[in-house]
Design a protein around this motif. Sequence first.
Motif, PDB file in Angstrom:
ATOM      1  N   HIS A   1       0.832  -1.204   0.000  1.00 50.83           N
ATOM      2  CA  HIS A   1       0.000   0.000   0.000  1.00 50.83           C
ATOM      3  C   HIS A   1       0.871   1.259   0.000  1.00 50.83           C
ATOM      4  O   HIS A   1       0.653   2.178  -0.805  1.00 50.83           O
ATOM      5  CB  HIS A   1      -0.903  -0.016   1.238  1.00 50.83           C
ATOM      6  N   ARG A   2       1.858   1.302   0.878  1.00 48.20           N
ATOM      7  CA  ARG A   2       2.717   2.481   0.957  1.00 48.20           C
ATOM      8  C   ARG A   2       3.524   2.685  -0.327  1.00 48.20           C
ATOM      9  O   ARG A   2       3.698   3.818  -0.800  1.00 48.20           O
ATOM     10  CB  ARG A   2       3.658   2.371   2.165  1.00 48.20           C
ATOM     11  N   LYS A   3       4.024   1.593  -0.874  1.00 48.11           N
ATOM     12  CA  LYS A   3       4.817   1.702  -2.105  1.00 48.11           C
ATOM     13  C   LYS A   3       3.947   2.146  -3.282  1.00 48.11           C
ATOM     14  O   LYS A   3       4.389   2.951  -4.119  1.00 48.11           O
ATOM     15  CB  LYS A   3       5.492   0.370  -2.412  1.00 48.11           C
ATOM     16  N   GLN A   4       2.738   1.662  -3.348  1.00 47.64           N
ATOM     17  CA  GLN A   4       1.838   2.088  -4.426  1.00 47.64           C
ATOM     18  C   GLN A   4       1.524   3.574  -4.314  1.00 47.64           C
ATOM     19  O   GLN A   4       1.540   4.302  -5.311  1.00 47.64           O
ATOM     20  CB  GLN A   4       0.543   1.270  -4.382  1.00 47.64           C
TER      21      GLN A   4
ATOM     22  N   ALA B   1       4.660   5.580  -5.397  1.00 46.33           N
ATOM     23  CA  ALA B   1       4.821   5.657  -6.854  1.00 46.33           C
ATOM     24  C   ALA B   1       3.790   6.608  -7.450  1.00 46.33           C
ATOM     25  O   ALA B   1       4.100   7.382  -8.370  1.00 46.33           O
ATOM     26  CB  ALA B   1       4.685   4.270  -7.470  1.00 46.33           C
ATOM     27  N   ALA B   2       2.563   6.576  -6.944  1.00 43.13           N
ATOM     28  CA  ALA B   2       1.528   7.495  -7.425  1.00 43.13           C
ATOM     29  C   ALA B   2       1.902   8.945  -7.137  1.00 43.13           C
ATOM     30  O   ALA B   2       1.672   9.835  -7.956  1.00 43.13           O
ATOM     31  CB  ALA B   2       0.184   7.160  -6.778  1.00 43.13           C
ATOM     32  N   ALA B   3       2.487   9.191  -5.956  1.00 43.51           N
ATOM     33  CA  ALA B   3       2.910  10.545  -5.611  1.00 43.51           C
ATOM     34  C   ALA B   3       3.954  11.063  -6.590  1.00 43.51           C
ATOM     35  O   ALA B   3       3.926  12.234  -6.992  1.00 43.51           O
ATOM     36  CB  ALA B   3       3.463  10.571  -4.184  1.00 43.51           C
TER      37      ALA B   3
ATOM     38  N   ARG C   1       7.771   3.604 -11.267  1.00 44.54           N
ATOM     39  CA  ARG C   1       6.803   2.549 -10.971  1.00 44.54           C
ATOM     40  C   ARG C   1       7.112   1.975  -9.597  1.00 44.54           C
ATOM     41  O   ARG C   1       8.177   2.223  -9.035  1.00 44.54           O
ATOM     42  CB  ARG C   1       6.890   1.431 -12.006  1.00 44.54           C
ATOM     43  N   VAL C   2       6.184   1.192  -9.060  1.00 38.63           N
ATOM     44  CA  VAL C   2       6.432   0.520  -7.793  1.00 38.63           C
ATOM     45  C   VAL C   2       7.726  -0.287  -7.879  1.00 38.63           C
ATOM     46  O   VAL C   2       8.531  -0.303  -6.935  1.00 38.63           O
ATOM     47  CB  VAL C   2       5.243  -0.396  -7.420  1.00 38.63           C
TER      48      VAL C   2
ATOM     49  N   GLN D   1      -2.749   6.493 -15.375  1.00 38.71           N
ATOM     50  CA  GLN D   1      -1.423   5.897 -15.564  1.00 38.71           C
ATOM     51  C   GLN D   1      -1.296   4.606 -14.738  1.00 38.71           C
ATOM     52  O   GLN D   1      -0.494   4.519 -13.812  1.00 38.71           O
ATOM     53  CB  GLN D   1      -0.332   6.900 -15.153  1.00 38.71           C
ATOM     54  N   PRO D   2      -2.082   3.583 -15.073  1.00 40.89           N
ATOM     55  CA  PRO D   2      -2.073   2.355 -14.260  1.00 40.89           C
ATOM     56  C   PRO D   2      -0.735   1.631 -14.263  1.00 40.89           C
ATOM     57  O   PRO D   2      -0.484   0.800 -13.365  1.00 40.89           O
ATOM     58  CB  PRO D   2      -3.172   1.510 -14.908  1.00 40.89           C
ATOM     59  N   ASP D   3       0.150   1.924 -15.208  1.00 48.18           N
ATOM     60  CA  ASP D   3       1.434   1.254 -15.246  1.00 48.18           C
ATOM     61  C   ASP D   3       2.296   1.573 -14.026  1.00 48.18           C
ATOM     62  O   ASP D   3       3.252   0.842 -13.724  1.00 48.18           O
ATOM     63  CB  ASP D   3       2.204   1.610 -16.507  1.00 48.18           C
ATOM     64  N   LEU D   4       1.979   2.639 -13.302  1.00 52.61           N
ATOM     65  CA  LEU D   4       2.767   2.999 -12.117  1.00 52.61           C
ATOM     66  C   LEU D   4       2.707   1.907 -11.067  1.00 52.61           C
ATOM     67  O   LEU D   4       3.586   1.802 -10.193  1.00 52.61           O
ATOM     68  CB  LEU D   4       2.303   4.340 -11.542  1.00 52.61           C
TER      69      LEU D   4
END
Length: 266
Positions: free
Chosen positions: A34-37, A40-42, A83-84, A260-263
Amino acid sequence: MSTTTAAAFIADTHTGLPIPADPVFASVADERRHRKQRLAAAMRLFGKAGYAEGISGHISVRDPEDLDTFWVNPFGVSFNRVRVADLIRVDAAGRVVDGTGKVNPSAFTIHSKIHERPEANAIAHGHTVHARALGALERLLEPYDQESAAFYQDQVLYGDYEGPAIKIEHGEDIADRLGAKRAMLLRHHGLITVGGSLEEAVHWFFTYESCAQVQLLALAAGRPVPMSHQQALLARDGFGDQQLGRYSFQIMWDEITAEQPDLLDE
């Protein structure tokens, strides 16, 4: 790819808004993902907002298990491409203990020392245009509107400049002067925001930068009138609420992951 769903019950906030409470995790591995996702989104949100300035800028979040380590963006990778899978985990000695990228020396210098503060779970730093302009004037945010009141009596100006922050003593000084504040404006440098969560720290960064723009525009146009002390405190209770900050990021998360779902690639 599945992502963690926030708890259904409502958080207790000063705002009275129907804001979901913090997510609950079945395992440390789920919380780490969760934190890594979110991290990456940030990065992607920073890139979309135009917050990139060459190799400068970094966002970090503490690991939920190994509390003396933090996840951060790797050196030399564009915010728009993180990305993650690209994220690295750094320990208190500056060693990369997870991931294959290199750590930005400035990221380690600044973030490692601020993360020593137990409640500082996440840190955002960037060299954004309006924050740098405000720093050049040696002026912190005034409570000219509700959003800027989130930082009322909760920000500090760092007026010293000794070149890029790559010496550990520099990071220690920054952390000491920041103290328990949520934002630091660094003259000749940029902006740092801190939060109890990644969501909170990033929301404060976006808010501070936009408020800096408002303040500069207002000063250029005339003589803006700030809130009274009491008004600023009332506004801070609402717009400075931690849960509001976290939920505000959730809205940005929904937008960037759809675009940008590839993140989320691991």
